[in-house]
Design a protein around this motif. Structure first.
Motif, PDB file in Angstrom:
ATOM      1  N   THR A   1      87.609  22.560  26.696  1.00  0.00           N
ATOM      2  CA  THR A   1      87.153  22.783  28.068  1.00  0.00           C
ATOM      3  C   THR A   1      86.742  24.222  28.323  1.00  0.00           C
ATOM      4  OG1 THR A   1      88.640  21.024  28.790  1.00  0.00           O
ATOM      5  CG2 THR A   1      87.766  22.479  30.483  1.00  0.00           C
ATOM      6  N   THR A   2      87.544  25.166  27.867  1.00  0.00           N
ATOM      7  CA  THR A   2      87.229  26.578  28.102  1.00  0.00           C
ATOM      8  C   THR A   2      85.955  26.977  27.368  1.00  0.00           C
ATOM      9  OG1 THR A   2      89.585  27.050  28.288  1.00  0.00           O
ATOM     10  CG2 THR A   2      88.125  28.926  27.946  1.00  0.00           C
ATOM     11  N   GLY A   3      85.800  26.540  26.142  1.00  0.00           N
ATOM     12  CA  GLY A   3      84.597  26.846  25.370  1.00  0.00           C
ATOM     13  C   GLY A   3      83.345  26.274  26.003  1.00  0.00           C
ATOM     14  N   LYS A   4      83.462  25.035  26.476  1.00  0.00           N
ATOM     15  CA  LYS A   4      82.322  24.402  27.146  1.00  0.00           C
ATOM     16  C   LYS A   4      81.928  25.173  28.402  1.00  0.00           C
ATOM     17  CE  LYS A   4      83.564  19.693  25.866  1.00  0.00           C
ATOM     18  NZ  LYS A   4      83.978  18.395  26.390  1.00  0.00           N
ATOM     19  N   THR A   5      82.927  25.552  29.186  1.00  0.00           N
ATOM     20  CA  THR A   5      82.658  26.272  30.430  1.00  0.00           C
ATOM     21  C   THR A   5      81.968  27.594  30.159  1.00  0.00           C
ATOM     22  OG1 THR A   5      84.597  25.251  31.438  1.00  0.00           O
ATOM     23  CG2 THR A   5      83.714  27.221  32.513  1.00  0.00           C
ATOM     24  N   ILE A   6      82.468  28.332  29.196  1.00  0.00           N
ATOM     25  CA  ILE A   6      81.865  29.626  28.860  1.00  0.00           C
ATOM     26  C   ILE A   6      80.450  29.435  28.321  1.00  0.00           C
ATOM     27  CG2 ILE A   6      82.021  31.586  27.276  1.00  0.00           C
ATOM     28  CD1 ILE A   6      85.100  31.316  27.555  1.00  0.00           C
ATOM     29  N   TYR A   7      80.262  28.461  27.436  1.00  0.00           N
ATOM     30  CA  TYR A   7      78.932  28.234  26.863  1.00  0.00           C
ATOM     31  C   TYR A   7      77.916  27.859  27.931  1.00  0.00           C
ATOM     32  CZ  TYR A   7      75.034  26.158  24.468  1.00  0.00           C
ATOM     33  OH  TYR A   7      73.764  25.853  24.063  1.00  0.00           O
ATOM     34  N   TYR A   8      78.247  26.890  28.764  1.00  0.00           N
ATOM     35  CA  TYR A   8      77.270  26.431  29.758  1.00  0.00           C
ATOM     36  C   TYR A   8      77.014  27.493  30.831  1.00  0.00           C
ATOM     37  CZ  TYR A   8      77.199  21.818  27.688  1.00  0.00           C
ATOM     38  OH  TYR A   8      77.032  20.778  26.815  1.00  0.00           O
ATOM     39  N   ALA A   9      78.010  28.276  31.179  1.00  0.00           N
ATOM     40  CA  ALA A   9      77.798  29.375  32.128  1.00  0.00           C
ATOM     41  C   ALA A   9      76.888  30.442  31.516  1.00  0.00           C
ATOM     42  CB  ALA A   9      79.135  29.989  32.542  1.00  0.00           C
ATOM     43  N   ALA A  10      77.154  30.805  30.273  1.00  0.00           N
ATOM     44  CA  ALA A  10      76.328  31.819  29.612  1.00  0.00           C
ATOM     45  C   ALA A  10      74.907  31.304  29.379  1.00  0.00           C
ATOM     46  CB  ALA A  10      76.962  32.223  28.286  1.00  0.00           C
ATOM     47  N   ALA A  11      74.775  30.083  28.895  1.00  0.00           N
ATOM     48  CA  ALA A  11      73.451  29.517  28.638  1.00  0.00           C
ATOM     49  C   ALA A  11      72.654  29.349  29.930  1.00  0.00           C
ATOM     50  CB  ALA A  11      73.581  28.176  27.932  1.00  0.00           C
ATOM     51  N   GLY A  12      73.336  29.044  31.001  1.00  0.00           N
ATOM     52  CA  GLY A  12      72.658  28.865  32.277  1.00  0.00           C
ATOM     53  C   GLY A  12      72.196  30.166  32.903  1.00  0.00           C
ATOM     54  N   LEU A  13      72.806  31.277  32.535  1.00  0.00           N
ATOM     55  CA  LEU A  13      72.445  32.565  33.128  1.00  0.00           C
ATOM     56  C   LEU A  13      71.682  33.491  32.193  1.00  0.00           C
ATOM     57  CD1 LEU A  13      75.780  33.318  35.000  1.00  0.00           C
ATOM     58  CD2 LEU A  13      73.621  32.583  35.999  1.00  0.00           C
ATOM     59  N   LEU A  14      71.770  33.284  30.903  1.00  0.00           N
ATOM     60  CA  LEU A  14      71.213  34.218  29.933  1.00  0.00           C
ATOM     61  C   LEU A  14      69.689  34.321  29.980  1.00  0.00           C
ATOM     62  CD1 LEU A  14      72.306  36.119  27.797  1.00  0.00           C
ATOM     63  CD2 LEU A  14      71.991  34.312  26.120  1.00  0.00           C
ATOM     64  N   TRP A  15      69.006  33.261  30.362  1.00  0.00           N
ATOM     65  CA  TRP A  15      67.550  33.283  30.406  1.00  0.00           C
ATOM     66  C   TRP A  15      67.019  34.208  31.500  1.00  0.00           C
ATOM     67  CZ3 TRP A  15      64.866  31.902  34.768  1.00  0.00           C
ATOM     68  CH2 TRP A  15      65.590  31.229  35.748  1.00  0.00           C
ATOM     69  N   VAL A  16      67.872  34.564  32.456  1.00  0.00           N
ATOM     70  CA  VAL A  16      67.432  35.382  33.589  1.00  0.00           C
ATOM     71  C   VAL A  16      67.025  36.787  33.147  1.00  0.00           C
ATOM     72  CG1 VAL A  16      68.196  36.399  35.772  1.00  0.00           C
ATOM     73  CG2 VAL A  16      68.823  34.053  35.205  1.00  0.00           C
ATOM     74  N   ILE A  17      67.685  37.338  32.126  1.00  0.00           N
ATOM     75  CA  ILE A  17      67.402  38.712  31.692  1.00  0.00           C
ATOM     76  C   ILE A  17      65.975  38.843  31.164  1.00  0.00           C
ATOM     77  CG2 ILE A  17      68.079  40.542  30.085  1.00  0.00           C
ATOM     78  CD1 ILE A  17      70.973  39.397  30.373  1.00  0.00           C
ATOM     79  N   PRO A  18      65.558  38.063  30.152  1.00  0.00           N
ATOM     80  CA  PRO A  18      64.174  38.216  29.690  1.00  0.00           C
ATOM     81  C   PRO A  18      63.146  37.803  30.743  1.00  0.00           C
ATOM     82  CG  PRO A  18      65.305  36.526  28.430  1.00  0.00           C
ATOM     83  CD  PRO A  18      66.309  37.147  29.307  1.00  0.00           C
ATOM     84  N   ALA A  19      63.475  36.807  31.555  1.00  0.00           N
ATOM     85  CA  ALA A  19      62.548  36.398  32.606  1.00  0.00           C
ATOM     86  C   ALA A  19      62.371  37.511  33.637  1.00  0.00           C
ATOM     87  CB  ALA A  19      63.045  35.117  33.278  1.00  0.00           C
TER      88      ALA A  19
END
Length: 68
Positions: free
Chosen positions: A37-55
């Motif tokens: 559960t913790t790994g999933k939460t961290i992964y999906y939170a990071a993946a959902g926000l990480l695209w914002v930097i290059p964009a």
């Protein structure tokens, strides 16, 4: 290069980037069910926000005013 040209190039680049990014995130997410559960939460939170930097950097480049 005019701002209009940068906006066109940036829009196409952003669409291509987001499609590729989504495919990469989906490919990595195949392994997520084994992370707990913790790994999933961290992964999906990071993946959902990480695209914002290059964009954001691309949009900043697109909005640069034309040289006089």
């Amino acid at each position: 290069m005019t701002q209009r040209t940068r906006k066109f190039i940036g829009t196409v680049a952003l669409l291509v980037f987001l499609c590729v990014y989504a495919l990469v995130v989906m490919a990595i997410s195949v392994k997520v069910p084994t992370w707990g559960t913790t790994g999933k939460t961290i992964y999906y939170a990071a993946a959902g926000l990480l695209w914002v930097i290059p964009a954001g950097l691309l949009i900043k480049w697109m909005q640069r005013p034309d040289a006089e």
